[in-house]
Design a protein around this motif. Structure first.
Motif, PDB file in Angstrom:
ATOM      1  N   GLY A 121      52.995  30.479  -8.944  1.00 39.88           N
ATOM      2  CA  GLY A 121      53.391  29.314  -8.161  1.00 39.88           C
ATOM      3  C   GLY A 121      53.143  29.543  -6.680  1.00 39.88           C
ATOM      4  N   VAL A 122      52.697  28.506  -5.993  1.00 40.43           N
ATOM      5  CA  VAL A 122      52.448  28.569  -4.552  1.00 40.43           C
ATOM      6  C   VAL A 122      53.621  27.953  -3.802  1.00 40.43           C
ATOM      7  CG1 VAL A 122      50.924  27.737  -2.718  1.00 40.43           C
ATOM      8  CG2 VAL A 122      49.952  28.458  -4.889  1.00 40.43           C
ATOM      9  N   ALA A 123      54.110  26.823  -4.318  1.00 40.07           N
ATOM     10  CA  ALA A 123      55.218  26.100  -3.691  1.00 40.07           C
ATOM     11  C   ALA A 123      55.746  25.094  -4.709  1.00 40.07           C
ATOM     12  CB  ALA A 123      54.739  25.376  -2.434  1.00 40.07           C
ATOM     13  N   THR A 124      56.846  24.444  -4.356  1.00 35.49           N
ATOM     14  CA  THR A 124      57.366  23.367  -5.185  1.00 35.49           C
ATOM     15  C   THR A 124      57.220  22.074  -4.407  1.00 35.49           C
ATOM     16  OG1 THR A 124      58.948  24.825  -6.275  1.00 35.49           O
ATOM     17  CG2 THR A 124      59.391  22.467  -6.393  1.00 35.49           C
ATOM     18  N   LEU A 125      56.654  21.067  -5.045  1.00 34.41           N
ATOM     19  CA  LEU A 125      56.498  19.761  -4.419  1.00 34.41           C
ATOM     20  C   LEU A 125      57.627  18.863  -4.885  1.00 34.41           C
ATOM     21  CD1 LEU A 125      52.647  19.255  -4.906  1.00 34.41           C
ATOM     22  CD2 LEU A 125      53.850  20.007  -2.837  1.00 34.41           C
ATOM     23  N   ALA A 126      58.283  18.210  -3.943  1.00 32.72           N
ATOM     24  CA  ALA A 126      59.397  17.326  -4.262  1.00 32.72           C
ATOM     25  C   ALA A 126      58.887  16.011  -4.840  1.00 32.72           C
ATOM     26  CB  ALA A 126      60.211  17.048  -3.004  1.00 32.72           C
ATOM     27  N   GLU A 127      59.750  15.338  -5.578  1.00 33.05           N
ATOM     28  CA  GLU A 127      59.419  14.005  -6.070  1.00 33.05           C
ATOM     29  C   GLU A 127      59.084  13.119  -4.874  1.00 33.05           C
ATOM     30  OE1 GLU A 127      61.534  10.410  -8.621  1.00 33.05           O
ATOM     31  OE2 GLU A 127      62.556  12.317  -8.401  1.00 33.05           O
ATOM     32  N   ASN A 128      58.069  12.288  -5.019  1.00 35.99           N
ATOM     33  CA  ASN A 128      57.577  11.371  -3.981  1.00 35.99           C
ATOM     34  C   ASN A 128      56.873  12.053  -2.811  1.00 35.99           C
ATOM     35  OD1 ASN A 128      58.465   9.024  -5.351  1.00 35.99           O
ATOM     36  ND2 ASN A 128      60.533   9.393  -4.597  1.00 35.99           N
ATOM     37  N   ALA A 129      56.559  13.342  -2.946  1.00 40.65           N
ATOM     38  CA  ALA A 129      55.807  14.035  -1.895  1.00 40.65           C
ATOM     39  C   ALA A 129      54.405  13.444  -1.821  1.00 40.65           C
ATOM     40  CB  ALA A 129      55.738  15.531  -2.182  1.00 40.65           C
ATOM     41  N   LYS A 130      53.894  13.292  -0.605  1.00 42.03           N
ATOM     42  CA  LYS A 130      52.540  12.779  -0.389  1.00 42.03           C
ATOM     43  C   LYS A 130      51.565  13.948  -0.413  1.00 42.03           C
ATOM     44  CE  LYS A 130      54.053   8.623   0.494  1.00 42.03           C
ATOM     45  NZ  LYS A 130      54.222   7.767  -0.643  1.00 42.03           N
ATOM     46  N   VAL A 131      50.466  13.780  -1.148  1.00 42.18           N
ATOM     47  CA  VAL A 131      49.436  14.819  -1.239  1.00 42.18           C
ATOM     48  C   VAL A 131      48.066  14.154  -1.166  1.00 42.18           C
ATOM     49  CG1 VAL A 131      50.863  16.395  -2.627  1.00 42.18           C
ATOM     50  CG2 VAL A 131      49.363  14.749  -3.772  1.00 42.18           C
ATOM     51  N   ASP A 132      47.048  14.965  -0.928  1.00 43.06           N
ATOM     52  CA  ASP A 132      45.663  14.524  -1.027  1.00 43.06           C
ATOM     53  C   ASP A 132      45.059  15.204  -2.248  1.00 43.06           C
ATOM     54  OD1 ASP A 132      45.479  12.855   1.233  1.00 43.06           O
ATOM     55  OD2 ASP A 132      45.243  14.587   2.545  1.00 43.06           O
ATOM     56  N   ALA A 133      44.545  14.411  -3.185  1.00 44.65           N
ATOM     57  CA  ALA A 133      43.876  14.948  -4.373  1.00 44.65           C
ATOM     58  C   ALA A 133      42.460  15.331  -3.972  1.00 44.65           C
ATOM     59  CB  ALA A 133      43.874  13.915  -5.490  1.00 44.65           C
ATOM     60  N   THR A 135      44.741  18.812 -11.201  1.00 47.13           N
ATOM     61  CA  THR A 135      44.175  18.281  -9.961  1.00 47.13           C
ATOM     62  C   THR A 135      44.550  19.218  -8.824  1.00 47.13           C
ATOM     63  OG1 THR A 135      44.426  16.019 -10.773  1.00 47.13           O
ATOM     64  CG2 THR A 135      44.105  16.293  -8.408  1.00 47.13           C
ATOM     65  N   ARG A 136      43.552  19.603  -8.029  1.00 58.33           N
ATOM     66  CA  ARG A 136      43.811  20.435  -6.841  1.00 58.33           C
ATOM     67  C   ARG A 136      44.232  19.491  -5.730  1.00 58.33           C
ATOM     68  NH1 ARG A 136      40.885  22.662  -2.416  1.00 58.33           N
ATOM     69  NH2 ARG A 136      38.987  21.622  -3.116  1.00 58.33           N
ATOM     70  N   VAL A 137      45.356  19.806  -5.081  1.00 55.12           N
ATOM     71  CA  VAL A 137      45.902  18.940  -4.041  1.00 55.12           C
ATOM     72  C   VAL A 137      46.198  19.730  -2.776  1.00 55.12           C
ATOM     73  CG1 VAL A 137      46.945  17.346  -5.716  1.00 55.12           C
ATOM     74  CG2 VAL A 137      48.307  19.230  -4.786  1.00 55.12           C
ATOM     75  N   ARG A 138      46.292  18.994  -1.663  1.00 55.28           N
ATOM     76  CA  ARG A 138      46.760  19.547  -0.386  1.00 55.28           C
ATOM     77  C   ARG A 138      48.015  18.767  -0.011  1.00 55.28           C
ATOM     78  NH1 ARG A 138      42.959  18.021   2.933  1.00 55.28           N
ATOM     79  NH2 ARG A 138      41.586  19.744   2.390  1.00 55.28           N
ATOM     80  N   ALA A 139      49.123  19.480   0.171  1.00 58.96           N
ATOM     81  CA  ALA A 139      50.388  18.852   0.530  1.00 58.96           C
ATOM     82  C   ALA A 139      50.404  18.546   2.029  1.00 58.96           C
ATOM     83  CB  ALA A 139      51.554  19.777   0.165  1.00 58.96           C
ATOM     84  N   GLU A 140      51.346  17.720   2.453  1.00 61.77           N
ATOM     85  CA  GLU A 140      51.437  17.346   3.871  1.00 61.77           C
ATOM     86  C   GLU A 140      51.591  18.558   4.778  1.00 61.77           C
ATOM     87  OE1 GLU A 140      54.525  14.302   3.892  1.00 61.77           O
ATOM     88  OE2 GLU A 140      52.964  12.785   4.182  1.00 61.77           O
ATOM     89  N   GLY A 141      52.272  19.601   4.309  1.00 62.40           N
ATOM     90  CA  GLY A 141      52.461  20.811   5.117  1.00 62.40           C
ATOM     91  C   GLY A 141      51.231  21.708   5.146  1.00 62.40           C
ATOM     92  N   GLY A 142      50.187  21.348   4.399  1.00 58.52           N
ATOM     93  CA  GLY A 142      48.957  22.126   4.395  1.00 58.52           C
ATOM     94  C   GLY A 142      48.783  23.034   3.192  1.00 58.52           C
ATOM     95  N   ALA A 143      49.832  23.218   2.391  1.00 58.44           N
ATOM     96  CA  ALA A 143      49.725  24.077   1.206  1.00 58.44           C
ATOM     97  C   ALA A 143      48.753  23.441   0.218  1.00 58.44           C
ATOM     98  CB  ALA A 143      51.092  24.265   0.550  1.00 58.44           C
ATOM     99  N   GLU A 144      47.902  24.263  -0.394  1.00 54.87           N
ATOM    100  CA  GLU A 144      46.957  23.781  -1.396  1.00 54.87           C
ATOM    101  C   GLU A 144      47.205  24.490  -2.711  1.00 54.87           C
ATOM    102  OE1 GLU A 144      42.762  23.547  -0.677  1.00 54.87           O
ATOM    103  OE2 GLU A 144      43.062  22.843   1.378  1.00 54.87           O
ATOM    104  N   GLY A 145      46.984  23.773  -3.788  1.00 53.53           N
ATOM    105  CA  GLY A 145      47.136  24.358  -5.113  1.00 53.53           C
ATOM    106  C   GLY A 145      46.862  23.312  -6.173  1.00 53.53           C
ATOM    107  N   TRP A 146      47.259  23.618  -7.393  1.00 47.51           N
ATOM    108  CA  TRP A 146      46.959  22.780  -8.557  1.00 47.51           C
ATOM    109  C   TRP A 146      48.232  22.231  -9.162  1.00 47.51           C
ATOM    110  CZ3 TRP A 146      41.905  21.916 -10.068  1.00 47.51           C
ATOM    111  CH2 TRP A 146      40.935  22.705  -9.438  1.00 47.51           C
ATOM    112  N   VAL A 147      48.187  20.957  -9.553  1.00 46.53           N
ATOM    113  CA  VAL A 147      49.291  20.323 -10.282  1.00 46.53           C
ATOM    114  C   VAL A 147      48.705  19.623 -11.503  1.00 46.53           C
ATOM    115  CG1 VAL A 147      50.735  19.974  -8.240  1.00 46.53           C
ATOM    116  CG2 VAL A 147      49.169  18.177  -8.946  1.00 46.53           C
ATOM    117  N   ARG A 148      49.549  19.366 -12.478  1.00 43.11           N
ATOM    118  CA  ARG A 148      49.086  18.628 -13.660  1.00 43.11           C
ATOM    119  C   ARG A 148      48.683  17.223 -13.231  1.00 43.11           C
ATOM    120  NH1 ARG A 148      50.131  20.826 -18.670  1.00 43.11           N
ATOM    121  NH2 ARG A 148      51.457  22.661 -18.631  1.00 43.11           N
TER     122      ARG A 148
END
Length: 162
Positions: free
Chosen positions: A37-49, A57-70
């Motif tokens: 795990g890289v981080a935990t994304l909260a419900e309704n978190a905005k990401v870029d797919a 899907t590989r995403v980038r979270a608003e804070g800049g963290a990148e990783g994969w989610v289902r």
């Protein structure tokens, strides 16, 4: 002239697609359930797919963290709507990508690709979980009898497809 237009449009196709996490989910280092795990994304978190691979899907979270989610943990911008910040060519491509009918698109996962098969590693814990779903011979026969089912011989298909 047409080639030049295509070259100019190509970067617009590679843009990240905004999405929202529909439930709290773990951001993984690689597209696998047992990845770190890289981080935990909260419900309704905005990401870029950014990229899709199988059911991930590989995403980038608003804070800049990148990783994969289902893939099914994300909700994308509504069908036919311009994505926030889209203008001109990007907006045209977005409409072409989603259509204007307002219909929702359902995506299925087809299975493993050649690279995933080549790099597959056994997972004893997951196998143990799967074994719990196995039916005993007596249980299967009892189920078949209740449904008035009978055994039938099914031949394997021939290599020539007939």
């Amino acid at each position: 002239m047409r080639i030049a237009a295509l070259v100019l449009l190509f970067p617009a196709l590679a843009l990240a697609e905004p999405a929202t996490v529909i439930r709290a989910t773990e951001l993984k280092q690689s597209p696998a359930t047992d990845a770190a795990g890289v981080a935990t994304l909260a419900e309704n978190a905005k990401v870029d797919a950014l990229e899709r691979k199988g059911g991930w899907t590989r995403v980038r979270a608003e804070g800049g963290a990148e990783g994969w989610v289902r893939m099914l943990a994300l909700r994308y911008a509504g069908s036919g709507e311009a994505m926030q910040g889209d203008a001109g060519v990007a907006q045209i491509l977005n409409v072409a990508r989603t259509g204007t009918s307002g219909a929702q698109v359902t995506t299925g996962v087809r299975g493993l690709d050649a690279e995933q098969l080549a790099n597959a590693k056994p997972n004893a814990a997951e196998l143990k979980k799967m074994e719990r779903y196995a039916a005993s011979r007596d249980g299967a026969e009892g189920f078949a009898a209740k449904g008035k089912l009978s055994a039938q011989q099914v031949n394997y298909p021939r290599e020539d497809g007939r």
